[in-house]
Design a protein around this motif. Sequence first.
Motif, PDB file in Angstrom:
ATOM      1  N   UNK A  98       0.836  -1.209   0.000  1.00 19.03           N
ATOM      2  CA  UNK A  98       0.000   0.000   0.000  1.00 19.03           C
ATOM      3  C   UNK A  98       0.866   1.253   0.000  1.00 19.03           C
ATOM      4  N   UNK A  99       1.939   1.223   0.807  1.00 18.55           N
ATOM      5  CA  UNK A  99       2.870   2.366   0.825  1.00 18.55           C
ATOM      6  C   UNK A  99       3.508   2.547  -0.543  1.00 18.55           C
ATOM      7  N   UNK A 100       3.846   1.439  -1.195  1.00 18.70           N
ATOM      8  CA  UNK A 100       4.473   1.503  -2.515  1.00 18.70           C
ATOM      9  C   UNK A 100       3.500   2.116  -3.529  1.00 18.70           C
ATOM     10  N   UNK A 101       2.209   1.777  -3.415  1.00 15.13           N
ATOM     11  CA  UNK A 101       1.219   2.341  -4.335  1.00 15.13           C
ATOM     12  C   UNK A 101       1.125   3.858  -4.193  1.00 15.13           C
ATOM     13  N   UNK A 102       1.134   4.318  -2.964  1.00 16.35           N
ATOM     14  CA  UNK A 102       1.118   5.767  -2.742  1.00 16.35           C
ATOM     15  C   UNK A 102       2.361   6.419  -3.330  1.00 16.35           C
ATOM     16  N   UNK A 103       3.488   5.717  -3.216  1.00 13.50           N
ATOM     17  CA  UNK A 103       4.740   6.241  -3.762  1.00 13.50           C
ATOM     18  C   UNK A 103       4.658   6.336  -5.282  1.00 13.50           C
ATOM     19  N   UNK A 104       4.020   5.374  -5.926  1.00 13.84           N
ATOM     20  CA  UNK A 104       3.865   5.418  -7.383  1.00 13.84           C
ATOM     21  C   UNK A 104       3.030   6.621  -7.814  1.00 13.84           C
ATOM     22  N   UNK A 176      11.930   3.114  -1.476  1.00 19.38           N
ATOM     23  CA  UNK A 176      12.212   4.551  -1.380  1.00 19.38           C
ATOM     24  C   UNK A 176      13.179   5.009  -2.464  1.00 19.38           C
ATOM     25  N   UNK A 177      14.132   4.133  -2.804  1.00 19.22           N
ATOM     26  CA  UNK A 177      15.085   4.482  -3.852  1.00 19.22           C
ATOM     27  C   UNK A 177      14.403   4.594  -5.206  1.00 19.22           C
ATOM     28  N   UNK A 178      13.338   3.857  -5.404  1.00 24.15           N
ATOM     29  CA  UNK A 178      12.641   3.886  -6.689  1.00 24.15           C
ATOM     30  C   UNK A 178      12.201   5.301  -7.033  1.00 24.15           C
ATOM     31  N   UNK A 179      11.659   6.005  -6.054  1.00 26.55           N
ATOM     32  CA  UNK A 179      11.223   7.378  -6.318  1.00 26.55           C
ATOM     33  C   UNK A 179      12.411   8.288  -6.608  1.00 26.55           C
ATOM     34  N   UNK A 180      13.462   8.182  -5.786  1.00 27.61           N
ATOM     35  CA  UNK A 180      14.649   9.026  -5.974  1.00 27.61           C
ATOM     36  C   UNK A 180      15.251   8.798  -7.350  1.00 27.61           C
ATOM     37  N   UNK A 181      15.362   7.542  -7.762  1.00 29.85           N
ATOM     38  CA  UNK A 181      15.981   7.227  -9.049  1.00 29.85           C
ATOM     39  C   UNK A 181      15.101   7.645 -10.216  1.00 29.85           C
ATOM     40  N   UNK A 182      13.789   7.517 -10.054  1.00 36.70           N
ATOM     41  CA  UNK A 182      12.874   7.918 -11.130  1.00 36.70           C
ATOM     42  C   UNK A 182      12.976   9.413 -11.395  1.00 36.70           C
ATOM     43  N   UNK A 183      12.974  10.204 -10.328  1.00 41.86           N
ATOM     44  CA  UNK A 183      13.081  11.657 -10.482  1.00 41.86           C
ATOM     45  C   UNK A 183      14.460  12.035 -11.015  1.00 41.86           C
ATOM     46  N   UNK A 184      15.501  11.316 -10.541  1.00 44.30           N
ATOM     47  CA  UNK A 184      16.860  11.607 -11.002  1.00 44.30           C
ATOM     48  C   UNK A 184      17.019  11.345 -12.493  1.00 44.30           C
ATOM     49  N   UNK A 185      16.309  10.360 -13.021  1.00 49.41           N
ATOM     50  CA  UNK A 185      16.463  10.012 -14.436  1.00 49.41           C
ATOM     51  C   UNK A 185      15.995  11.152 -15.326  1.00 49.41           C
ATOM     52  N   UNK A 186      14.846  11.728 -15.020  1.00 52.20           N
ATOM     53  CA  UNK A 186      14.364  12.818 -15.870  1.00 52.20           C
ATOM     54  C   UNK A 186      15.183  14.088 -15.632  1.00 52.20           C
ATOM     55  N   UNK A 187      15.654  14.278 -14.397  1.00 56.90           N
ATOM     56  CA  UNK A 187      16.496  15.446 -14.107  1.00 56.90           C
ATOM     57  C   UNK A 187      17.860  15.310 -14.780  1.00 56.90           C
ATOM     58  N   UNK A 188      18.335  14.082 -14.921  1.00 61.80           N
ATOM     59  CA  UNK A 188      19.610  13.863 -15.590  1.00 61.80           C
ATOM     60  C   UNK A 188      19.547  14.358 -17.031  1.00 61.80           C
ATOM     61  N   UNK A 189      18.438  14.066 -17.690  1.00 63.25           N
ATOM     62  CA  UNK A 189      18.298  14.536 -19.072  1.00 63.25           C
ATOM     63  C   UNK A 189      18.244  16.066 -19.120  1.00 63.25           C
ATOM     64  N   UNK A 190      17.571  16.676 -18.163  1.00 62.65           N
ATOM     65  CA  UNK A 190      17.465  18.144 -18.145  1.00 62.65           C
ATOM     66  C   UNK A 190      18.827  18.776 -17.850  1.00 62.65           C
ATOM     67  N   UNK A 191      19.604  18.204 -16.918  1.00 61.52           N
ATOM     68  CA  UNK A 191      20.864  18.824 -16.469  1.00 61.52           C
ATOM     69  C   UNK A 191      22.001  18.643 -17.471  1.00 61.52           C
ATOM     70  N   UNK A 192      22.146  17.414 -17.991  1.00 57.57           N
ATOM     71  CA  UNK A 192      23.287  17.126 -18.858  1.00 57.57           C
ATOM     72  C   UNK A 192      22.902  17.360 -20.318  1.00 57.57           C
ATOM     73  N   UNK A 193      23.358  18.459 -20.846  1.00 57.36           N
ATOM     74  CA  UNK A 193      22.989  18.856 -22.203  1.00 57.36           C
ATOM     75  C   UNK A 193      23.616  17.973 -23.271  1.00 57.36           C
ATOM     76  N   UNK A 194      24.592  17.173 -22.883  1.00 56.39           N
ATOM     77  CA  UNK A 194      25.250  16.315 -23.875  1.00 56.39           C
ATOM     78  C   UNK A 194      24.475  15.029 -24.135  1.00 56.39           C
ATOM     79  N   UNK A 195      23.466  14.760 -23.321  1.00 58.72           N
ATOM     80  CA  UNK A 195      22.719  13.509 -23.456  1.00 58.72           C
ATOM     81  C   UNK A 195      21.514  13.671 -24.376  1.00 58.72           C
ATOM     82  N   UNK A 196      21.265  12.652 -25.188  1.00 63.86           N
ATOM     83  CA  UNK A 196      20.084  12.625 -26.042  1.00 63.86           C
ATOM     84  C   UNK A 196      18.980  11.893 -25.293  1.00 63.86           C
TER      85      UNK A 196
END
Length: 596
Positions: A98-104, A176-196
């Motif tokens: 249930x906690x995981x569902x709220x996290x999703x 808990x890491x799932x949320x951190x990593x999910x947000x980091x993935x989209x932020x990685x694309x925004x921050x690193x201009x060299x990535x497609x």
Amino acid sequence: KEVAIQYTGVATGKKMPTLLQFTPAAIDHGADVSSFSQYPNEKEFLWNPCSLIEPRGDKSVEVTPDGIVTVIPVRANMNVRTMTLQEIIEQKKQMHLTSFKFLLVEIKSEIEALSKDPLMDKRLKQDPSFEEANVLQQFTDSIHEECQEAYDRHESKPNSEFVDDLTYRGLVVEMLETKVMAVSKIKYYIDDKSQWIQHVKAMNLRSAFRSRNDFIESQLIHLPEDKRAEQALQLCKLKGLVVRDVDEPNDLGESAIVQAAANGADEKSLKLLVYAKADVSESDGRTAMVKAAMAGHTATVRALVAMGATVDGKVEIGGHSYSAAMAAASGGHNATLKELYDLRAGFDDEEIALFAAKGGHSETVQLLHRLNAKLDPKCMTYAALNGHSSTVMSLYFILKEAMGSDKEDDSQQRFSTVIQEALNVACSGGHEDTVRVFHALGADINRYAEGDWPGTPLLLASAKGHAKVVKSLLELKANVDGSVEEESENDQGGEEEEETGQLNEDWLVDLIRKDKEREKTQNNEKLESPLHKAAAAGFRDVMHVLTEFKADLHAVDNEDNFVFDVAKDKPEVLSALYHLGGFTPALIAASEGRTE
């Protein structure tokens, strides 16, 4: 009812026993298990655990042929809601899911917000691979799919994994890491201009998380100090090095830099903390250095020095003052100790070797000797105190060489005193193997030592109740009467020798005259009886060992006390003396001067 009354014990004389009389209802009733009973004439019912029992009406008194019984009418409320063990375990799993569902739901919300951020629109325009209109939607959908896959893995886990604490902890961390990593993935694309976007989309969550951390870290050196500190702090949070800020203490009062050093953090992690304004030059730095040395984290020690921490200086830990070298020596961390020496740490403090000796680290003691560290003779006492035989042997040869080269005339006497005190310490601590090592090294087991541990080895072992050590000393020819004669060999038997453990009434008058009127020599002024010491302390097993080796049960000590005189308040010792033949009414009268 008649059978129940039998179980009250009234027939055996129990006064006014109490009997509970249940009134069942249509729902609230137990299960009849009479057919399974080994007593065919009894009716047996089983009620659910945690059923409520409440009185229903006034109690009454019933007179039986055997006596009076108090009867209390009660009703049991059937508990139909208590979960079984399997249901409780399943509930724990469901709470986690249930906690995981709220996290999703939270992940979906944050990812959607980031995808609509103006920065994302600007970033897409800079991406030459951005051609399809729906590629961003595909990117965010791929993140959601990976998060859902993580949830599905947890859902497929057996219930047993949610009971094991370590496994369950890992599942919570992964959630808990799932949320951190999910947000980091989209932020990685925004921050690193060299990535497609297609390249980042193809990365799994953890790989993207690591890549973003590496990217942020590589950019820190180019940022202004304030901005660098802010970014470094965020990165420290992502890596779990801090919770809120670098100065926030944990339950031990340790700051972030101290925690990292104690855990053996690598140079990159320590550098991040320093960028985030962690202090390595003052008290936190000294404490971090000591904690790293205490755990044997050699690379961490080296990294702290590179960032400005000092290798000298002491800090208070657990009520004791430690330097980094002391901390490393206390744990026997030789590589760390050698590193500190190469980093010019001071080794002139004698406590460094004392810590090594106390911990029984013989190789560390030898290393300190090679590094010309100061070795105090008390190291031998510290090693003996804890029964570290190998360390005792190492120190013996080191100290013998060091003190033998001393030009002072009494150096040999001082060395002998050190060995004797350490032997007494080992006897007092009950370390049988260490005692035998000292004997093999030539220590005098019949010598009376002064100082902090006065007495003979046998006297101290007897006073502390160490029967095995007492037996070993006697086997090694220790004087059973505690005498300190110049000749160490002690004749302990012979076919013609009278058994001193047996009472001879004709001997009494001679004993009184000889021992009550004797003039004490210098040695006799020091004479104490091991048997008296053991009896006074109540150690019967030691008394038995001493008498096996012909200890005189009728002897008097240097205060003219018989053995039973010092044990008059201990009936169990007097009983032992009686059975050993050292306690009779005649001997009591003799001790009181009534020779008639």
